[in-house]
Design a protein around this motif. Structure first.
Motif, PDB file in Angstrom:
ATOM      1  N   LEU A  41       4.668   2.884  -2.123  1.00 24.70           N
ATOM      2  CA  LEU A  41       4.167   2.670  -0.665  1.00 24.70           C
ATOM      3  C   LEU A  41       5.343   1.963   0.210  1.00 24.70           C
ATOM      4  CD1 LEU A  41       0.381   2.064  -0.853  1.00 24.70           C
ATOM      5  CD2 LEU A  41       1.553   4.175  -0.123  1.00 24.70           C
ATOM      6  N   TRP A  91       1.382   7.411  10.650  1.00 28.93           N
ATOM      7  CA  TRP A  91       1.552   7.393   8.876  1.00 28.93           C
ATOM      8  C   TRP A  91       2.073   5.903   8.684  1.00 28.93           C
ATOM      9  CZ3 TRP A  91      -0.888  10.060   5.775  1.00 28.93           C
ATOM     10  CH2 TRP A  91      -1.333  11.102   5.881  1.00 28.93           C
ATOM     11  N   ILE A 114      -1.077   3.699   8.595  1.00 27.95           N
ATOM     12  CA  ILE A 114      -1.852   4.188   7.724  1.00 27.95           C
ATOM     13  C   ILE A 114      -1.412   3.515   6.322  1.00 27.95           C
ATOM     14  CG2 ILE A 114      -2.680   6.180   6.025  1.00 27.95           C
ATOM     15  CD1 ILE A 114      -3.014   7.356   8.725  1.00 27.95           C
ATOM     16  N   THR A 115      -0.096   3.866   6.047  1.00 25.77           N
ATOM     17  CA  THR A 115       0.431   3.313   4.685  1.00 25.77           C
ATOM     18  C   THR A 115       0.513   1.617   4.616  1.00 25.77           C
ATOM     19  OG1 THR A 115       2.089   5.227   5.119  1.00 25.77           O
ATOM     20  CG2 THR A 115       2.664   3.265   3.479  1.00 25.77           C
ATOM     21  N   ILE A 131      -3.040   0.746   3.814  1.00 28.12           N
ATOM     22  CA  ILE A 131      -3.356   1.103   2.421  1.00 28.12           C
ATOM     23  C   ILE A 131      -2.592   0.014   1.342  1.00 28.12           C
ATOM     24  CG2 ILE A 131      -3.221   2.694   0.463  1.00 28.12           C
ATOM     25  CD1 ILE A 131      -3.213   4.962   2.627  1.00 28.12           C
ATOM     26  N   THR A 191      -4.517  -3.153   1.654  1.00 25.62           N
ATOM     27  CA  THR A 191      -5.858  -3.100   0.940  1.00 25.62           C
ATOM     28  C   THR A 191      -5.480  -3.104  -0.427  1.00 25.62           C
ATOM     29  OG1 THR A 191      -6.851  -1.717   2.444  1.00 25.62           O
ATOM     30  CG2 THR A 191      -7.874  -1.674   0.379  1.00 25.62           C
ATOM     31  N   ILE A 192      -4.494  -2.401  -1.034  1.00 31.79           N
ATOM     32  CA  ILE A 192      -4.053  -2.498  -2.592  1.00 31.79           C
ATOM     33  C   ILE A 192      -3.818  -3.896  -2.830  1.00 31.79           C
ATOM     34  CG2 ILE A 192      -2.607  -1.760  -4.344  1.00 31.79           C
ATOM     35  CD1 ILE A 192      -2.584   1.063  -2.949  1.00 31.79           C
TER      36      ILE A 192
END
Length: 598
Positions: A55, A85, A88-89, A92, A95-96
């Motif tokens: 990512l 995007w 969103i990336t 994510i 979160t990870i």
């Protein structure tokens, strides 16, 4: 492993505890041995770190697309989609990162807790001599600060190196594919970084080693001062103690400043080298843009990717301090774990004979505390008959207390034999042996807890009736009933709320509750006044009923009724007999007796 029965000298113990010869690889294997017990979490975290690396690689591509395609073509759809995007990336990725960090904290806490418990248990199982020759404050530092330093190795920052490695390899490959000339120029800074890190590594490690050493000295001084506060107050030595602490604190301060100096030089130097790499990209990348062989978007993305290359190296340089500090702490913990007790147990021990039928026998027993000193006991032979009271008397240093330390295997004899009902003392399990011996000494140990905690210490599955019965026999039950919370009354640290006689009665109640067949009284009333001694003597008489008793006493008036009196002199048995027979012999015992009653 030291499998020899030879007892280590104090100097050997100190030398072993100060060795420092581990490698970073050895330290990592040791620390991550606890982590790998939870391999599921480790593998999941590595998987998440790999996704994070991918990512992170994608993020500069959105910027490149906006600069090279959306803006020149006035394509709002491309602009909006790339921004969406990008968000969103990033979401994510965040979160990870949260789950990865949280799982790493779980791994870290559990692994370090296991290590701290294992080290604590290992220390408690060392020989009595080990604790005589090591500083309490130093052991406390090893169990607290040193193990906490190792925890930093199992942090999310440390594990992020795995993701950074993936990122480094992937990005560097991509940069060579995009523009190998520029990638080659940037790569020049990498060996410079490596050499710089190698240069500072040993210096920073040595500095932090000195810092840990100074912290141990501070803890030792604090431990000594706070446990001797009454002595300090009595002799008004507050200023001199402060001067000692000031000298140690200044020493620690100097070591810390030296470590900070090297770190202060190191970090800006790393930043300078990384900035040089960025400058190379901007300089030559701009020239490529001017020549038309590279777009502005390519240059912006290239600069972002170079920062990604520098991040692992920068992270490694920042973690170097963690590794250096942790390695110093690991050396200190490893030295503890590499110490092996000289008092060993056989594989198939014999059950201790309870009750004793014949008694205890010492045959030609020799013992020295240090191989460099003369023996404390020299070819001592004596018999302690079962169910009888044997008194050991003699001048200070004659070997009386040493005999009791050998009977409980706090030390092992250097030569000769010690047997219980004809069975060698080494044939018993240590716990089984000591469970059958109750010791009441002059220096009473009181644990920080309640009255009940102190009476039941070391004895499990005890009812309140048993506790009260032991307290009654120890002549302390009436005192306990007068307390506001009775058995649940807190005694304070080291029993500061109790008098000397009350502490002694608690220790007698503890021994009564243990109900061991062998009782050792090591000058149990020496620290008491005559009135307290007479009051406690009745409790001691209750303790010795139907027991094999060994009594060490300076006050000869307390052992008139002993079945046997053994007079020690210069580590040897000088006389054996009853009170009356020894007086009649007109020897050492008569001399000691007359000296006390003149």
């Amino acid at each position: 492993m030291n499998n020899s029965n030879r007892r280590m000298s104090p100097s050997e113990i100190k030398e072993q505890l100060s060795k420092s010869n581990s490698t970073i690889g050895e330290m990592i294997r040791f620390v991550f041995g606890s982590v790998l017990k939870r391999r599921g979490l480790v593998l999941l975290n590595v998987f998440l770190l790999t996704i994070m690396a991918g990512l992170n690689f994608m993020v500069p591509q959105f910027t490149k697309n906006i600069i090279d395609h959306a803006l020149p073509q006035n394509n709002q759809y491309a602009l909006y989609s790339n921004i969406v995007w990008l968000l969103i990336t990033t979401l994510i990725l965040g979160t990870i990162t949260f789950f990865s960090t949280y799982m790493m904290q779980i791994l870290s806490q559990r692994a370090i807790t296991d290590l701290r418990i294992e080290t604590y248990n290992y220390i408690l199982k060392q020989d009595y001599a080990f604790f005589q020759d090591t500083k309490t404050g130093d052991l406390m530092v090893r169990l607290t600060s040193d193990i906490s330093n190792l925890q930093m190795l199992i942090s999310s920052n440390t594990f992020s190196i795995i993701g950074n490695i993936f990122t480094f390899i992937g990005v560097l490959t991509f940069l060579f594919f995009q523009n190998w000339h520029l990638a080659l120029l940037v790569s020049i800074t990498f060996p410079i970084l490596f050499v710089t890190i190698r240069f500072f590594r040993s210096r920073i490690r040595e500095s932090y080693s000195n810092v840990r050493y100074a912290q141990s000295k501070i803890n030792n001084q604090l431990q000594s001062t706070l446990t001797e506060i009454e002595l300090i107050k009595s002799y008004t030595s507050e200023n001199s103690e402060t001067d000692k602490f000031k000298a140690i604190a200044n020493e620690s301060n100097n070591y810390s400043l030296t470590a900070t100096k090297w770190q202060a030089i190191f970090q800006p130097l790393i930043t300078l080298i990384n900035t040089a790499g960025t400058a190379i990209v901007l300089l030559f990348g701009s020239l490529f843009v001017m020549r038309g062989t590279m777009t502005i978007g390519d240059l912006v993305a290239y600069t972002a990717y170079v920062a990604m290359l520098q991040d692992p190296i920068r992270s490694f340089s920042m973690l170097m301090n963690v590794f250096q500090t942790a390695q110093v702490s690991y050396d200190r913990i490893k030295n503890i774990l590499s110490y092996y007790p000289s008092i060993l147990e056989i594989q198939d021990p014999v059950i201790f004979p309870n009750p004793l039928k014949t008694g205890i026998s010492l045959q030609q027993v020799t013992f020295e505390y240090d191989v460099e000193t003369k023996p404390a006991l020299n070819h001592v032979s004596l018999t302690i008959p079962s169910g009888k009271t044997t008194a050991l008397v003699g001048r200070s240093g004659s070997g009386k207390s040493t005999i009791t330390k050998l009977l409980t295997r706090m030390y092992d004899r250097s030569a000769g034999n010690i047997t219980f009902d004809g069975i060698d003392i080494k044939d018993f399990n240590l716990s089984n042996l000591r469970q059958n011996i109750a010791v009441v000494s002059q220096d009473v140990t009181i644990v920080d807890g309640t009255i009940a905690d102190n009476i039941t210490y070391g004895t499990e599955n005890v009812t309140q009736n048993h506790i009260w019965q032991a307290a009654q026999q120890a002549d302390i039950a009436d005192f306990i009933r007068q307390l506001p919370h009775q058995l649940n009354t807190e005694v304070g640290e080291r029993g500061v709320k109790l008098s000397g006689g009350q502490k002694q009665r608690l220790s007698i109640a503890r021994a009564l509750l243990k109900n061991a067949p062998i009782v050792i009284l090591d000058e149990a009333t020496a620290a008491l006044d005559n009135e307290s001694e007479k009051a406690i003597q009745h409790a001691l008489d209750n303790l010795m009923v139907a027991k094999t008793a060994v009594v060490i006493a300076h006050r000869l008036s307390t052992i008139h009724k002993a079945d046997q009196i053994i007079v020690m002199n210069a580590g040897q048995v000088a006389e054996i007999g009853t009170h009356q027979s020894l007086l009649a012999d007109n020897g050492i015992y008569r001399h000691l007796y007359d000296a006390q009653f003149e």
